[in-house]
Design a protein around this motif. Structure first.
Motif, PDB file in Angstrom:
ATOM      1  N   SER A 131       5.710  10.420  -4.421  1.00 49.50           N
ATOM      2  CA  SER A 131       5.789  10.824  -2.808  1.00 49.50           C
ATOM      3  C   SER A 131       4.885  12.018  -2.789  1.00 49.50           C
ATOM      4  O   SER A 131       4.765  12.818  -3.896  1.00 49.50           O
ATOM      5  N   GLY A 132       4.093  12.057  -1.727  1.00 49.12           N
ATOM      6  CA  GLY A 132       3.510  13.345  -1.219  1.00 49.12           C
ATOM      7  C   GLY A 132       4.012  14.201  -0.214  1.00 49.12           C
ATOM      8  O   GLY A 132       5.220  13.676   0.466  1.00 49.12           O
ATOM      9  N   LYS A 133       3.685  15.402  -0.059  1.00 50.63           N
ATOM     10  CA  LYS A 133       4.262  16.237   0.941  1.00 50.63           C
ATOM     11  C   LYS A 133       3.295  17.202   1.465  1.00 50.63           C
ATOM     12  O   LYS A 133       2.479  17.575   0.531  1.00 50.63           O
ATOM     13  N   ILE A 134       3.004  17.285   2.608  1.00 48.74           N
ATOM     14  CA  ILE A 134       1.759  17.997   3.374  1.00 48.74           C
ATOM     15  C   ILE A 134       2.232  18.837   4.334  1.00 48.74           C
ATOM     16  O   ILE A 134       3.136  18.543   5.311  1.00 48.74           O
ATOM     17  N   ARG A 135       1.791  20.235   4.251  1.00 50.66           N
ATOM     18  CA  ARG A 135       2.081  20.865   5.453  1.00 50.66           C
ATOM     19  C   ARG A 135       0.462  21.503   5.937  1.00 50.66           C
ATOM     20  O   ARG A 135       0.086  22.202   4.888  1.00 50.66           O
ATOM     21  N   SER A 136       0.253  21.524   7.197  1.00 51.26           N
ATOM     22  CA  SER A 136      -1.140  22.078   7.782  1.00 51.26           C
ATOM     23  C   SER A 136      -1.137  22.516   9.042  1.00 51.26           C
ATOM     24  O   SER A 136      -2.244  22.514   9.602  1.00 51.26           O
ATOM     25  N   LYS A 137       0.070  22.818   9.558  1.00 45.21           N
ATOM     26  CA  LYS A 137       0.039  23.462  11.025  1.00 45.21           C
ATOM     27  C   LYS A 137      -0.017  24.808  11.058  1.00 45.21           C
ATOM     28  O   LYS A 137      -0.093  25.216  12.366  1.00 45.21           O
ATOM     29  N   GLY A 138      -0.407  25.552  10.088  1.00 46.83           N
ATOM     30  CA  GLY A 138      -0.571  27.029  10.150  1.00 46.83           C
ATOM     31  C   GLY A 138       0.668  27.635  10.590  1.00 46.83           C
ATOM     32  O   GLY A 138       1.715  27.416  10.511  1.00 46.83           O
ATOM     33  N   VAL A 139       0.522  28.693  11.847  1.00 45.39           N
ATOM     34  CA  VAL A 139       1.393  29.399  12.275  1.00 45.39           C
ATOM     35  C   VAL A 139       2.244  28.918  13.031  1.00 45.39           C
ATOM     36  O   VAL A 139       1.837  27.910  14.137  1.00 45.39           O
ATOM     37  N   ALA A 140       3.818  28.705  12.998  1.00 44.42           N
ATOM     38  CA  ALA A 140       4.721  27.830  13.729  1.00 44.42           C
ATOM     39  C   ALA A 140       5.791  28.813  14.031  1.00 44.42           C
ATOM     40  O   ALA A 140       6.912  28.799  13.281  1.00 44.42           O
ATOM     41  N   ASP A 141       5.905  29.466  15.147  1.00 44.26           N
ATOM     42  CA  ASP A 141       6.947  30.494  15.567  1.00 44.26           C
ATOM     43  C   ASP A 141       8.042  29.907  16.555  1.00 44.26           C
ATOM     44  O   ASP A 141       7.521  28.972  17.295  1.00 44.26           O
ATOM     45  N   GLU A 142       8.920  30.460  16.683  1.00 48.10           N
ATOM     46  CA  GLU A 142       9.722  30.184  18.044  1.00 48.10           C
ATOM     47  C   GLU A 142       9.023  30.596  19.031  1.00 48.10           C
ATOM     48  O   GLU A 142       8.298  31.464  19.348  1.00 48.10           O
ATOM     49  N   ASP A 151       0.975  -1.112  -0.029  1.00 47.11           N
ATOM     50  CA  ASP A 151       0.008  -0.061  -0.076  1.00 47.11           C
ATOM     51  C   ASP A 151       0.924   1.315  -0.166  1.00 47.11           C
ATOM     52  O   ASP A 151       0.462   2.397   0.362  1.00 47.11           O
ATOM     53  N   ALA A 152       2.062   1.101  -0.364  1.00 48.07           N
ATOM     54  CA  ALA A 152       2.881   2.336  -0.405  1.00 48.07           C
ATOM     55  C   ALA A 152       3.614   1.930  -1.605  1.00 48.07           C
ATOM     56  O   ALA A 152       4.050   1.069  -2.352  1.00 48.07           O
ATOM     57  N   TYR A 153       4.658   3.450  -1.941  1.00 50.37           N
ATOM     58  CA  TYR A 153       5.496   3.426  -2.985  1.00 50.37           C
ATOM     59  C   TYR A 153       6.859   3.428  -2.815  1.00 50.37           C
ATOM     60  O   TYR A 153       7.105   3.742  -1.521  1.00 50.37           O
ATOM     61  N   PRO A 154       7.570   2.620  -3.529  1.00 54.30           N
ATOM     62  CA  PRO A 154       8.959   2.164  -3.024  1.00 54.30           C
ATOM     63  C   PRO A 154       9.825   3.732  -2.979  1.00 54.30           C
ATOM     64  O   PRO A 154       9.447   4.575  -3.753  1.00 54.30           O
ATOM     65  N   VAL A 155      10.672   3.981  -2.016  1.00 51.42           N
ATOM     66  CA  VAL A 155      11.209   5.124  -1.582  1.00 51.42           C
ATOM     67  C   VAL A 155      12.848   4.986  -2.330  1.00 51.42           C
ATOM     68  O   VAL A 155      13.645   3.902  -1.752  1.00 51.42           O
ATOM     69  N   SER A 156      13.284   5.553  -2.848  1.00 49.06           N
ATOM     70  CA  SER A 156      14.678   5.753  -3.442  1.00 49.06           C
ATOM     71  C   SER A 156      15.273   7.236  -3.486  1.00 49.06           C
ATOM     72  O   SER A 156      14.337   8.435  -3.220  1.00 49.06           O
ATOM     73  N   GLU A 157      16.404   7.392  -4.152  1.00 51.14           N
ATOM     74  CA  GLU A 157      16.828   8.756  -4.092  1.00 51.14           C
ATOM     75  C   GLU A 157      16.164   9.627  -5.238  1.00 51.14           C
ATOM     76  O   GLU A 157      16.083  10.973  -4.949  1.00 51.14           O
ATOM     77  N   ARG A 158      15.418   9.174  -6.024  1.00 47.79           N
ATOM     78  CA  ARG A 158      14.373   9.749  -6.788  1.00 47.79           C
ATOM     79  C   ARG A 158      13.318  10.591  -6.182  1.00 47.79           C
ATOM     80  O   ARG A 158      13.201  11.722  -6.458  1.00 47.79           O
ATOM     81  N   ASN A 159      12.663   9.977  -5.368  1.00 48.72           N
ATOM     82  CA  ASN A 159      11.350  10.362  -4.828  1.00 48.72           C
ATOM     83  C   ASN A 159      11.535  10.628  -3.199  1.00 48.72           C
ATOM     84  O   ASN A 159      10.424  11.012  -2.740  1.00 48.72           O
ATOM     85  N   LYS A 160      12.487  10.320  -2.701  1.00 47.76           N
ATOM     86  CA  LYS A 160      12.649  10.687  -1.230  1.00 47.76           C
ATOM     87  C   LYS A 160      12.626  12.212  -0.980  1.00 47.76           C
ATOM     88  O   LYS A 160      13.078  13.182  -1.692  1.00 47.76           O
ATOM     89  N   VAL A 161      11.710  12.490  -0.078  1.00 44.77           N
ATOM     90  CA  VAL A 161      11.514  13.688   0.598  1.00 44.77           C
ATOM     91  C   VAL A 161      12.672  14.142   1.116  1.00 44.77           C
ATOM     92  O   VAL A 161      12.786  13.541   2.285  1.00 44.77           O
ATOM     93  N   ARG A 162      13.568  15.145   0.845  1.00 44.64           N
ATOM     94  CA  ARG A 162      14.816  15.631   1.557  1.00 44.64           C
ATOM     95  C   ARG A 162      14.589  16.753   2.789  1.00 44.64           C
ATOM     96  O   ARG A 162      15.066  16.367   3.657  1.00 44.64           O
ATOM     97  N   ARG A 163      14.013  17.791   2.335  1.00 44.65           N
ATOM     98  CA  ARG A 163      13.718  18.749   3.406  1.00 44.65           C
ATOM     99  C   ARG A 163      12.365  18.538   4.120  1.00 44.65           C
ATOM    100  O   ARG A 163      11.375  18.399   3.343  1.00 44.65           O
ATOM    101  N   HIS A 198      11.506  16.056   5.991  1.00 49.72           N
ATOM    102  CA  HIS A 198      11.314  14.744   5.662  1.00 49.72           C
ATOM    103  C   HIS A 198      10.056  14.346   6.417  1.00 49.72           C
ATOM    104  O   HIS A 198       9.093  13.262   6.004  1.00 49.72           O
ATOM    105  N   GLU A 199       9.790  14.938   7.613  1.00 48.58           N
ATOM    106  CA  GLU A 199       8.531  14.501   8.448  1.00 48.58           C
ATOM    107  C   GLU A 199       7.260  14.770   7.647  1.00 48.58           C
ATOM    108  O   GLU A 199       6.071  14.282   7.864  1.00 48.58           O
ATOM    109  N   ARG A 200       7.291  15.716   6.569  1.00 52.28           N
ATOM    110  CA  ARG A 200       6.014  16.028   5.695  1.00 52.28           C
ATOM    111  C   ARG A 200       5.826  14.992   4.642  1.00 52.28           C
ATOM    112  O   ARG A 200       4.798  14.878   3.966  1.00 52.28           O
ATOM    113  N   GLY A 201       6.736  14.090   4.595  1.00 50.38           N
ATOM    114  CA  GLY A 201       6.485  13.303   3.315  1.00 50.38           C
ATOM    115  C   GLY A 201       5.637  12.247   3.423  1.00 50.38           C
ATOM    116  O   GLY A 201       5.283  11.629   4.795  1.00 50.38           O
ATOM    117  N   ARG A 202       4.844  11.830   2.402  1.00 52.46           N
ATOM    118  CA  ARG A 202       3.983  10.676   2.514  1.00 52.46           C
ATOM    119  C   ARG A 202       4.348   9.728   1.352  1.00 52.46           C
ATOM    120  O   ARG A 202       4.269  10.195   0.131  1.00 52.46           O
TER     121      ARG A 202
END
Length: 242
Positions: free
Chosen positions: A169-180, A9-21, A23-27
């Motif tokens: 690969s998918g990438k999702i950000r959904s956290k709104g304001v994130a300050d120090e 139920d997932a796509y294989p991960v390699s250097e081609r589709n790996k989310v680098r920056r 990475h916790e947003r990667g799907r």
């Protein structure tokens, strides 16, 4: 994640589709990637011809593990893909503008997907005709049965391209304001502005004969309806949940 242990139920991960920056947003699970694809109507396709990079926007649709798009037979991109060309198909949904308390933390909330594969022309006439019919029903369920059939010349003038999703690969950000943490007490306005594409009021063709009813299959196309939600609904109506 090596191919040998990639779950079905997932796509294989390699250097081609790996989310680098960030990475916790990667799907990489197919459910997340497909949801991003199926909520969209337009994609961008990147490819290289004779060393020159191109990126083309076009309507597209998914059928299982295959993606399809179409265009004029005169298109340089489509002519060049007859032998099969590596492509990267991308989709992005902009969900909000995020204003933080410093420039570095300004951001956007988004959903995006990148799909890799080898694009090939669909040459078989029957398969080509079926694909074009499927494109209409994917966006407007049941509408193809209400239309006049395409002529031979119209089919000849259109090229259909398809590719199997080899990696994605998918990438999702959904956290709104994130300050120090120390910045939250600063007297600086911070907010999130939601961004959506919505359906407007219908503008019927002025040359349409009187008495033509609004099709039942377009019942979901109501003013103010979110386009991404409508596209997901249309996909599931046509194909069921995949």
């Amino acid at each position: 994640m090596p191919d040998s242990v990639t779950p079905p139920d997932a796509y294989p991960v390699s250097e081609r589709n790996k989310v680098r920056r960030l990475h916790e947003r990667g799907r990489y699970d197919k459910e997340s990637v497909h949801a991003i694809l199926d909520a969209a109507m337009v994609c961008h396709i990147a490819y290289v011809i004779d060393g020159q990079p191109y990126c083309t926007p076009t309507a597209f649709w998914r059928e299982g593990e295959h993606l399809y798009w179409h265009g004029s037979s005169a298109s340089r991109m489509l002519r060049s893909q007859k032998g099969g060309v590596p492509v990267c198909l991308t989709v992005t949904h902009l969900d909000s503008l995020v204003l933080a308390r410093c420039g570095f933390n300004h951001s956007v909330d988004y959903r995006s997907a990148m799909c890799f594969g080898t694009a090939r022309v669909v040459d078989d006439p029957a398969a080509k005709s079926r694909a074009l019919d499927a494109m209409i029903d994917r966006f407007y369920p049941g509408r193809n049965a209400e239309l006049r059939p395409s002529t031979a010349q119209e089919l000849k003038a259109t090229t259909v391209i398809g590719m199997e999703i080899e990696q994605a690969s998918g990438k999702i950000r959904s956290k709104g304001v994130a300050d120090e943490e120390e910045d939250y007490a600063l007297p600086i306005y911070a907010t999130r502005f939601p961004v959506t594409q919505v359906i407007g009021a219908a503008e019927p063709c002025p040359r349409m004969p009187e008495g033509v009813p609004f099709p039942e299959g377009l019942a979901g196309f109501t003013p103010g309806r979110r386009l991404d939600e409508l596209m997901l609904e249309s996909y599931r109506t046509t194909y069921g949940k995949e």
